[in-house]
Motif scaffolding. Structure first.
Motif, short mmCIF file in Angstrom:
data_model
loop_
_atom_site.label_atom_id
_atom_site.label_comp_id
_atom_site.label_asym_id
_atom_site.label_seq_id
_atom_site.Cartn_x
_atom_site.Cartn_y
_atom_site.Cartn_z
N TYR A 1 8.96 0.91 16.00
CA TYR A 1 7.72 0.51 15.71
C TYR A 1 6.98 0.78 17.01
O TYR A 1 7.29 0.26 18.12
CB TYR A 1 7.60 -0.90 15.05
N ASN B 1 6.02 -7.77 8.77
CA ASN B 1 5.99 -6.67 7.79
C ASN B 1 4.48 -6.62 7.06
O ASN B 1 4.46 -5.70 6.56
CB ASN B 1 6.84 -7.43 6.66
N ILE B 2 3.69 -7.41 7.37
CA ILE B 2 2.21 -7.32 7.09
C ILE B 2 2.16 -6.63 5.59
O ILE B 2 1.83 -5.47 5.15
CB ILE B 2 1.41 -6.28 7.97
N ASN B 3 2.30 -7.69 4.63
CA ASN B 3 2.46 -7.06 3.51
C ASN B 3 1.14 -7.25 2.91
O ASN B 3 0.99 -6.93 1.51
CB ASN B 3 3.20 -8.34 2.56
N TYR B 4 0.20 -7.45 3.53
CA TYR B 4 -1.34 -7.40 2.80
C TYR B 4 -1.40 -6.23 1.95
O TYR B 4 -1.26 -5.21 2.24
CB TYR B 4 -2.22 -7.71 3.75
N ARG C 1 -7.47 -1.56 -3.48
CA ARG C 1 -7.55 -1.57 -2.12
C ARG C 1 -8.36 -0.32 -2.01
O ARG C 1 -7.82 0.70 -1.71
CB ARG C 1 -6.35 -1.75 -1.47
N ASP D 1 9.52 -0.35 -0.96
CA ASP D 1 9.18 -1.19 0.42
C ASP D 1 10.64 -1.51 0.96
O ASP D 1 11.52 -1.65 0.17
CB ASP D 1 8.27 -2.22 -0.22
N GLU E 1 13.99 -0.23 -0.03
CA GLU E 1 14.74 1.00 0.79
C GLU E 1 13.58 1.03 2.10
O GLU E 1 12.53 0.74 2.16
CB GLU E 1 14.79 2.31 -0.03
C1 LIG Z 1 0.11 -3.15 4.70
S1 LIG Z 1 1.49 -2.90 3.53
C2 LIG Z 1 1.05 -1.53 2.66
C3 LIG Z 1 0.70 -1.61 1.07
C4 LIG Z 1 0.16 -0.77 0.19
N1 LIG Z 1 0.51 0.76 0.46
C5 LIG Z 1 -1.38 -0.85 0.54
O1 LIG Z 1 -1.93 0.10 0.94
O2 LIG Z 1 -1.83 -1.77 0.08
C6 LIG Z 1 2.49 -2.42 4.61
C7 LIG Z 1 4.18 -2.43 4.09
O3 LIG Z 1 5.05 -1.82 4.74
C8 LIG Z 1 6.31 -1.97 4.73
N2 LIG Z 1 7.08 -1.56 5.58
C9 LIG Z 1 6.95 -1.62 6.86
N3 LIG Z 1 7.98 -0.68 7.32
C10 LIG Z 1 8.81 0.08 6.16
C11 LIG Z 1 9.96 0.91 6.13
N4 LIG Z 1 10.33 1.28 7.31
N5 LIG Z 1 10.04 1.48 4.85
C12 LIG Z 1 9.53 0.91 3.82
N6 LIG Z 1 8.32 -0.10 4.03
C13 LIG Z 1 8.25 -0.39 5.14
C14 LIG Z 1 6.20 -3.47 4.75
O4 LIG Z 1 7.11 -4.24 4.23
C15 LIG Z 1 4.69 -3.77 4.18
O5 LIG Z 1 4.82 -4.28 2.83
#
Ligand SMILES: C[S@@+](CC[C@H](N)C(=O)[O-])C[C@H]1O[C@@H](n2cnc3c(N)ncnc32)[C@H](O)[C@@H]1O
Length: 347
Positions: A36, A79-82, A87, A215, A272
């Motif tokens: 990251y 994790n920024i699940n927003y 969207r 995710d 995953e």
């Molecule tokens: C901001 S959300 C994006 C959600 C969606 N695509 C949207 O546009 O609304 C970012 C997501 O990336 C996931 N994430 C981060 N690293 C990841 C990885 N290596 N593999 C899978 N998911 C990952 C996080 O858990 C989080 O849920």
């Protein structure tokens, strides 16, 4: 008495303890933090250090080792699940447009007029987004792609040729595969499913489609499978979609919205790390990859984009987040819609 918070500029993160922290967090969470962006990780560390009153990485390292709950708090923000349904609504509108036009270019029997989702009517009244063209990218020249010499605006013929190139092939027999990565708690794949299900109801012989949604976050995937959302996730959902695809349940503090079971059948949710494990050897026709690239560093980004390149069929569509780009790394991807970040894989 509320303790005085330390100021962010007083926080020091030295290299040795930064490395130790990442090693510890990787072991505990299975996330590979070194991939990251440093700034992004540091910002999260500092935010937590302020909350727990640690001014050095060393003190935070010992704190988090002794307080395992802190790992969860750290991850909550990391994790920024927003997400929310539809969207950046204009992207979904454009997706529907591309999908339909591509289908029509192969199926002359499809009527021009379909009952519009009232989302579209709602969108007409909104301000048009300003087109930002990223000069660093090789924006597609339709003429070049189609082998035309003149630099005229996109003509009807050119448009038709473009949509023919998009590989949404209803005659192929197998289903159209769509991958939504990362899907957070499911809002994005459910939005795609609503659009396609709405078209399916109106177009006889609509191609079968399947949405795979991945995710890394176990809780987010769990929530996606359950499919119950609060009002915050619903702000871009039209009344039409709300009525057709949700059950509204009254609770003490407002409403909850649960996704209809039939919509869930289009989607397979997978927990995953999309930069490592792949659940299948399927090839995809459409990949939504929105808001992951912005968090990861260049090394992982390139690795991850090669995965996408391998798994997307020629003629496939790649849709990135509004602020994301392929950084010119893949010449076989052509930017066909700069403001919505739609790429066409041409070979
Ligand atoms: C901001 S959300 C994006 C959600 C969606 N695509 C949207 O546009 O609304 C970012 C997501 O990336 C996931 N994430 C981060 N690293 C990841 C990885 N290596 N593999 C899978 N998911 C990952 C996080 O858990 C989080 O849920």
């Amino acid at each position: 008495m509320v303790p005085k918070l330390i100021k962010i500029e007083k926080i020091h993160i030295d290299e040795d303890y930064y490395a130790l922290l990442l090693k510890f967090l990787s072991q505990e969470t299975n996330l590979n933090f070194k991939y990251y962006r440093r700034k992004f990780v540091e910002r999260r560390l500092k935010a937590r250090m302020i909350r727990v009153n640690c001014s050095t990485a060393a003190s935070y390292y010992y704190y988090i080792k002794d307080n395992k709950k802190e790992i969860e708090y750290f991850l909550d923000g990391f994790n920024i699940n927003y997400s929310c349904f539809f969207r950046n609504w204009e992207i979904f509108q454009q997706f529907e447009n591309f999908f339909l036009k591509s289908l029509k270019s192969k199926r002359k029997d499809i009527l021009t007029k379909l009952t519009p989702d009232p989302n579209r009517i709602k969108q007409k009244s909104r301000k048009k987004p300003i087109k930002k063209i990223d000069k660093s990218e090789d924006r597609i020249s339709f003429n070049k792609l189609m082998g035309f010499k003149s630099k005229m605006a996109l003509s009807f013929l050119e448009e038709t040729l473009l949509y023919k190139k998009i590989n949404i092939n209803s005659n192929r027999g197998d289903s159209i595969n769509i991958w939504s990565i990362p899907c957070a708690s499911g809002e994005e794949p459910y939005s795609i499913a609503m659009i396609l299900d709405n078209l399916k109801k109106q177009i006889p012989g609509f191609p079968r489609f399947k949405i795979y949604a991945s995710d890394i976050d176990r809780d987010a995937i769990k929530k996606a499978r359950i499919g119950i959302y609060n009002e915050n996730a619903m702000k871009e959902v039209s009344k039409y979609n709300e009525k057709n695809y949700f059950n509204k349940v009254s609770i003490r503090s407002g409403f909850k919205y649960s996704i209809n079971e039939n919509l869930k059948e289009y989607i397979e949710f997978i927990e995953e790390d999309v930069t490592k494990e792949l659940h299948t050897n399927l090839k995809y026709d459409i990949i939504f990859c929105r808001y992951l690239l912005i968090y990861i560093n260049q090394k992982l980004r390139n690795k991850f984009l090669s995965i996408i390149d391998n798994w997307l069929n020629p003629g496939g569509l790649l849709i990135l987040g509004k602020t994301e780009t392929l950084y010119n790394s893949f010449k076989n991807f052509k930017l066909i819609d700069p403001s919505n970040r739609f790429y066409l894989k041409i070979e």
